[in-house]
Design an enzyme around this catalytic site. Structure first.
Site, PDB file in Angstrom:
ATOM      1  N   GLY A   1       6.721   5.793   3.549  1.00 28.18           N
ATOM      2  CA  GLY A   1       5.765   6.041   4.620  1.00 28.18           C
ATOM      3  C   GLY A   1       4.320   5.901   4.177  1.00 28.18           C
ATOM      4  O   GLY A   1       4.029   5.364   3.115  1.00 28.18           O
ATOM      5  N   TYR A   2       3.409   6.393   5.047  1.00 26.73           N
ATOM      6  CA  TYR A   2       1.966   6.227   4.861  1.00 26.73           C
ATOM      7  C   TYR A   2       1.689   4.724   4.665  1.00 26.73           C
ATOM      8  O   TYR A   2       1.129   4.294   3.663  1.00 26.73           O
ATOM      9  CB  TYR A   2       1.455   7.057   3.679  1.00 26.73           C
ATOM     10  CG  TYR A   2       0.036   7.527   3.900  1.00 26.73           C
ATOM     11  CD1 TYR A   2      -0.257   8.471   4.885  1.00 26.73           C
ATOM     12  CD2 TYR A   2      -1.012   7.012   3.160  1.00 26.73           C
ATOM     13  CE1 TYR A   2      -1.558   8.890   5.120  1.00 26.73           C
ATOM     14  CE2 TYR A   2      -2.318   7.423   3.382  1.00 26.73           C
ATOM     15  CZ  TYR A   2      -2.577   8.366   4.361  1.00 26.73           C
ATOM     16  OH  TYR A   2      -3.864   8.779   4.594  1.00 26.73           O
TER      17      TYR A   2
ATOM     18  N   HIS B   1       2.972  -2.760   2.843  1.00 22.80           N
ATOM     19  CA  HIS B   1       4.235  -2.568   3.561  1.00 22.80           C
ATOM     20  C   HIS B   1       4.342  -3.546   4.733  1.00 22.80           C
ATOM     21  O   HIS B   1       5.403  -4.099   5.005  1.00 22.80           O
ATOM     22  CB  HIS B   1       4.318  -1.145   4.143  1.00 22.80           C
ATOM     23  CG  HIS B   1       4.289  -0.047   3.120  1.00 22.80           C
ATOM     24  ND1 HIS B   1       3.233   0.812   2.977  1.00 22.80           N
ATOM     25  CD2 HIS B   1       5.209   0.321   2.189  1.00 22.80           C
ATOM     26  CE1 HIS B   1       3.497   1.678   2.010  1.00 22.80           C
ATOM     27  NE2 HIS B   1       4.676   1.404   1.510  1.00 22.80           N
TER      28      HIS B   1
ATOM     29  N   GLN C   1       5.766  -6.368  -5.343  1.00 22.34           N
ATOM     30  CA  GLN C   1       5.691  -6.665  -6.780  1.00 22.34           C
ATOM     31  C   GLN C   1       4.882  -5.628  -7.558  1.00 22.34           C
ATOM     32  O   GLN C   1       4.956  -5.557  -8.785  1.00 22.34           O
ATOM     33  CB  GLN C   1       5.092  -8.053  -7.010  1.00 22.34           C
ATOM     34  CG  GLN C   1       5.353  -8.551  -8.440  1.00 22.34           C
ATOM     35  CD  GLN C   1       4.360  -9.562  -8.935  1.00 22.34           C
ATOM     36  OE1 GLN C   1       4.081 -10.525  -8.225  1.00 22.34           O
ATOM     37  NE2 GLN C   1       3.812  -9.349 -10.125  1.00 22.34           N
ATOM     38  N   LYS C   2       4.122  -4.796  -6.836  1.00 19.79           N
ATOM     39  CA  LYS C   2       3.364  -3.775  -7.577  1.00 19.79           C
ATOM     40  C   LYS C   2       4.324  -2.910  -8.395  1.00 19.79           C
ATOM     41  O   LYS C   2       4.021  -2.530  -9.511  1.00 19.79           O
ATOM     42  CB  LYS C   2       2.541  -2.900  -6.630  1.00 19.79           C
ATOM     43  CG  LYS C   2       1.609  -1.962  -7.404  1.00 19.79           C
ATOM     44  CD  LYS C   2       0.616  -1.288  -6.515  1.00 19.79           C
ATOM     45  CE  LYS C   2       1.254  -0.251  -5.626  1.00 19.79           C
ATOM     46  NZ  LYS C   2       1.842   0.886  -6.392  1.00 19.79           N
TER      47      LYS C   2
ATOM     48  N   SER D   1      -1.979   0.994  -2.436  1.00 23.16           N
ATOM     49  CA  SER D   1      -0.986   2.014  -2.758  1.00 23.16           C
ATOM     50  C   SER D   1      -1.272   3.216  -1.868  1.00 23.16           C
ATOM     51  O   SER D   1      -2.443   3.530  -1.608  1.00 23.16           O
ATOM     52  CB  SER D   1      -1.129   2.433  -4.227  1.00 23.16           C
ATOM     53  OG  SER D   1      -0.494   3.681  -4.438  1.00 23.16           O
TER      54      SER D   1
END
Ligand code: PAF
Length: 283
Positions: A31-32, A37, A148-149, A186
């Site tokens: 979430g967030y 995303h 990919q992070k 992030s």
């Protein structure tokens, strides 16, 4: 768009889609939601007939002194973003149903989980593997999408799919999405103070320093790591957790880059731990 919290209801809907021969894409999240995303959701939307976004802040992947309780949450905003992005189902399982009393079964990557992030986050990848395998069983996707992070996470999940014989599932790793100044998106970026946020793009600058040297022909990992350390030293709030150049199969440090290598780092700004990485060379 449907909101489903009940595990059996999600299983049943996925079963119906599969029985009708329709493809299912899963974007697992905590979430967030941010633009990173949304890029995964866009790809899932393009590839599959039904897109499920799971939103679950998974307690088992947080250590006892980590940020589980304060991890940012905004379910209403997440639902609105999913609606706009054309998601079919937002799956928000309840922790008590995911991990009922006497829950006892975990999935563990024996070696890969001890490398890179696993050293300072023992148990983290055990929690990730466990919840992701559960989500795969519940949502029964044909395609699943990750950023990919979290390159180590992706490698471990690929290995889990192979080693546990998960059939008919394609995993997709999507590129890192960045702020204009290079900071990787992030959900944890909200923790940064104004000064930490100003300094945080140093992670990206350090990776670019390694990339420049590599492009100029340098293949010795020590030289690349030195250049990265020099860059990181420019940011007085940056406390390096790790800085490594590893192979992309075992995640073991390499002395000389031959083939493909992952340059990965984790850096603390105060209590906030940021990660970033870059791939050098071809497989
Ligand atoms: O990458 C994440 O957000 C989480 O680790 C995941 C894959 C959703 C599992 O909780």
């Amino acid at each position: 768009m449907k909101i489903i919290s009940d595990i059996e209801e999600m299983i049943e809907l996925a079963r119906q889609w599969r029985a009708a021969g329709e493809s299912v894409g899963l974007v697992p999240t905590m979430g967030y939601l941010h633009a990173g995303h949304l890029s995964l959701i866009r790809q899932a939307r393009a590839d599959t007939g039904h897109v499920v976004v799971s939103i679950f802040v998974n307690p088992t992947q947080f250590g006892p002194n980590e940020d589980f309780l304060r991890y940012p949450r905004d379910l209403d905003e997440d639902k609105a973003l999913c609606e706009q992005a054309g998601v079919d189902v937002v799956f928000t399982p309840r922790a008590a149903e995911m991990y009922p009393e006497n829950y006892d079964i975990y999935v563990e990557a024996a070696d890969l989980s001890r490398r890179l992030c696993g050293r300072s986050r023992p148990g983290h990848f055990r929690g990730v593997c466990t919840v992701v395998l559960k989500l795969w069983h519940i949502v029964q996707p044909h395609h699943a999408y990750f950023g990919q992070k979290d390159a180590q996470q992706f490698l471990i999940l690929e290995r889990m799919a192979r080693d546990l014989n998960i059939a008919g599932l394609v995993l997709h790793q999507m590129p890192i999405i960045r702020e204009a100044d290079g900071l990787a998106l992030s959900s944890r970026n909200v923790y940064l103070s104004a000064e930490e946020r100003r300094q945080a793009p140093v992670l990206r600058r350090a990776l670019l320093a390694a990339e420049r040297l590599y492009a100029a022909g340098e293949r010795q990992a020590a030289a690349l790591l030195d250049a990265m350390r020099q860059e990181l030293a420019q940011a007085d709030l940056a406390m390096v957790d790790y800085l490594e150049i590893v192979d992309t199969v075992y995640l073991k440090p390499v002395a000389e880059i031959k083939g493909q290598a992952l340059v990965a780092l984790a850096v603390y700004f105060g209590r906030t731990r940021l990660i970033d990485n870059i791939l050098l060379g071809e497989k």
